[in-house]
Each structure stands twice: as C-alpha cells, then as structure tokens.
Motif scaffolding. Structure first.
Motif, mmCIF file in Angstrom:
data_model
loop_
_atom_site.group_PDB
_atom_site.id
_atom_site.type_symbol
_atom_site.label_atom_id
_atom_site.label_comp_id
_atom_site.label_asym_id
_atom_site.label_seq_id
_atom_site.Cartn_x
_atom_site.Cartn_y
_atom_site.Cartn_z
ATOM 1 N N ASP A 96 1.084 -0.969 -0.165
ATOM 2 C CA ASP A 96 0.183 0.055 0.433
ATOM 3 C C ASP A 96 0.631 1.231 -0.211
ATOM 4 O OD1 ASP A 96 -2.532 -1.502 0.033
ATOM 5 O OD2 ASP A 96 -2.140 -1.331 2.201
ATOM 6 N N ASP A 97 1.767 1.372 0.271
ATOM 7 C CA ASP A 97 3.578 2.175 0.435
ATOM 8 C C ASP A 97 3.597 2.322 -0.780
ATOM 9 O OD1 ASP A 97 5.443 3.750 0.838
ATOM 10 O OD2 ASP A 97 6.004 3.885 2.807
ATOM 11 N N LYS A 98 3.755 3.708 -1.922
ATOM 12 C CA LYS A 98 3.833 3.703 -3.175
ATOM 13 C C LYS A 98 4.949 4.310 -3.059
ATOM 14 C CE LYS A 98 0.039 3.462 -4.840
ATOM 15 N NZ LYS A 98 -0.595 2.135 -5.105
ATOM 16 N N ILE A 99 5.400 4.679 -2.238
ATOM 17 C CA ILE A 99 7.547 4.756 -2.330
ATOM 18 C C ILE A 99 8.153 3.438 -2.244
ATOM 19 C CG2 ILE A 99 9.888 5.627 -0.987
ATOM 20 C CD1 ILE A 99 7.879 7.811 -0.417
ATOM 21 N N ILE A 100 7.747 2.453 -1.298
ATOM 22 C CA ILE A 100 7.817 1.000 -1.185
ATOM 23 C C ILE A 100 7.768 0.352 -2.461
ATOM 24 C CG2 ILE A 100 7.782 -1.273 0.117
ATOM 25 C CD1 ILE A 100 9.146 0.536 1.440
ATOM 26 N N GLU A 101 6.334 0.483 -3.569
ATOM 27 C CA GLU A 101 6.562 -0.564 -4.594
ATOM 28 C C GLU A 101 7.053 -0.094 -5.925
ATOM 29 O OE1 GLU A 101 2.237 -0.702 -6.888
ATOM 30 O OE2 GLU A 101 2.239 0.876 -5.773
ATOM 31 N N ARG A 102 7.336 0.961 -5.453
ATOM 32 C CA ARG A 102 8.139 1.747 -6.753
ATOM 33 C C ARG A 102 9.731 1.658 -6.671
ATOM 34 N NH1 ARG A 102 6.201 3.265 -11.036
ATOM 35 N NH2 ARG A 102 8.182 4.015 -11.572
#
Length: 280
Positions: A72-78
């Motif tokens: 759910d964390d966009k920074i972690i996801e990318r």
C-alpha cells in the motif's frame, strides 16, 4: 565482440551473479528494510561512487508479494527493481538520478519520432516501468517498454516486444542480469533489450542491443558515444538498428516500413540531453 549469456535463469535465477559494489543485506521485515533504505540513501548522497543498488537476500515469495508487489506504500512499491524467485533476491534502487531517468524518456521520444515517417507513431503502446511477472514468480520493472497495438492472434499483452534498461553505474553486471531476465523469463516474447550505461565520471554512454539466439541472450550491437577535446563528439558502432519485425511482430507491408535506424543525429540528441544534466 559478441557476448553470449548462459541460461542459468531458465530456473528463475538472474540476480545471483550480482557482486560488489552492490551490497547485500538479509531481509528481516519491512521495518528493517525502511531503516536500511534511509541509511543507504544517506551513504550514497555522501559518496557518489557508491553503487545505486542494494540487494536483499532471504526474501521469500510471500514476503515479496505482501511487502513489495502489493504494498500500500507507493514508495516501497516503486523502489524495488527486480525480484529473483529462485534465489529469493530483491534488487532495490536507493536513489533515482536524473541522468538515469532522462535516458529512457529521451530514447522513447526519439524512437516514436522515428516511426512518424512510417505512419506508425500511434501504433505502438508504451508502458513505462509497469511491472512484469514471470511464471516462475520472478518480477521486474523496466525503465521503458513497448508493445504494438495490433498483435498476432496467439500473442498476449503480458510481455512487451522491446525493453529499455538504463543504469547510472560503471558495472555491467546489472545490465547483463536485466537482459537475461527479459529474454529468458518471457519465454522469448521479449524480442529485443536495449541497455544504456551512463558513465558517472566522464561524458560517455554505451548502448547495447541484446537478442535471443538458440535460447541464449546474445549481445548483437554496441554503440559508444563519447565527448573529447573541444566538445568533439565520437560515435562508434552506429547506427543502432531496431528490427521492424521484432518491434511490431510482423514483416513490413509497404515501402516506407523498414527497420528503425537510430543514426548519428539521434544518438547525439540522446547523449546531449543526458550530459546537460550531468553538466559535462
């Protein structure tokens, strides 16, 4: 000289050969990951010679799916770049440099512009860094990817036909692992990989083209762009050729349809855009 990569990745392994200067840490959960992310990002800002990549070990498929692929964390996801399901390795980019980001964006624009005289500029889809997941569970986010809008009947949209990978680094091992993933994990659906290596210390860019021959990724072209005294530009190995059939999955159907040839003027524009950002 041509370089041919082995087929070890047929079982899913494509990150195992990455070595120094890329550092490794055993994965111990998302909290530890965040702490290491901050530490490594600070370290790189203090020393630009440090690798922009970090490799996390012991990341099982459940942890990868839960903490990264579906985060759910966009920074972690990318921030993750590649996942090797065979060896449970996760490759993470610490910082996003402007030269690294400029190169694939400019390449994309120049490629699409080269299709305009053929009337095909709008016949190609671009998907940026959208994630591709292989049957093995390994996954990757490219720097740029392309797929024709019209596909052969048996061809799915799962994989692009052309992938571009860029690295702001001195080591070729990362780009070789990229080529190995795309050309083997896609079961041959990715037709062509173009890698762009940007030197940190001098105005030099090396573009390499990789294709699959006899089930092995093979380097088929090398183009080097450099700047010498009095800002004189040197280009070796040009033009960079992108096969029409490999990009569009069909043969040319009219005289204006042909292989894409990225000549001196196109390569110079790519290099100039990157070097302006590097202040070379």
């Amino acid at each position: 000289m041509d370089v041919e990569l082995g087929t070890e990745s047929s079982s899913g392994n494509f990150l195992g050969e990455l070595g120094p200067p890329i550092r490794r840490y055993p994965y111990k959960g998302i909290s530890q990951f965040r702490d290491l992310l901050k530490m490594e990002s600070s370290r790189q800002q203090e020393d630009l010679e440090i690798s922009e990549w970090v490799l996390f070990t012991e990341v099982n498929q459940n942890a990868f799916s839960r903490d990264f692929l579906n985060s759910d964390d966009k920074i972690i996801e990318r921030c993750w770049n590649s996942y090797d399901s065979c060896q449970h390795l996760l490759l993470v980019k610490m910082t996003v440099s402007r030269p690294h980001e400029i190169a694939p964006r400019v390449f994309e624009r120049l490629l699409l512009d080269s299709l305009e005289p053929m009337g095909l500029k709008r016949c190609l889809r671009t998907f940026g860094s959208a994630t591709c997941v292989a049957e093995s569970g390994s996954a990757k986010q490219p720097d740029a990817q392309f797929l024709p809008k019209r596909l052969p009947r048996a061809r799915t949209k799962k994989w692009p036909t052309l992938v571009v990978e860029s690295v702001f680094s001195e080591s070729p091992s990362k780009l070789m692992s990229d080529a190995r993933f795309w050309l083997t994990q896609s079961n041959g659906e990715v037709q062509l990989v173009i890698t762009i290596k940007i030197s940190r210390s001098m105005p030099q860019i090396v573009l390499e083209s990789w294709e699959r021959f006899n089930d092995r990724p093979k380097r088929t072209q090398v183009v080097t762009i450099s700047k010498g005294e009095n800002n004189h530009l040197y280009i070796r190995g040009q033009p960079l050729i992108i096969g029409f059939d490999k990009l569009f999955l069909r043969q040319p159907s009219s005289p204006k349809e042909m292989d894409i040839s990225l000549d001196d003027s196109v390569l110079e524009e790519l290099a100039t855009e990157v070097w302006e950002e590097q202040e070379f």
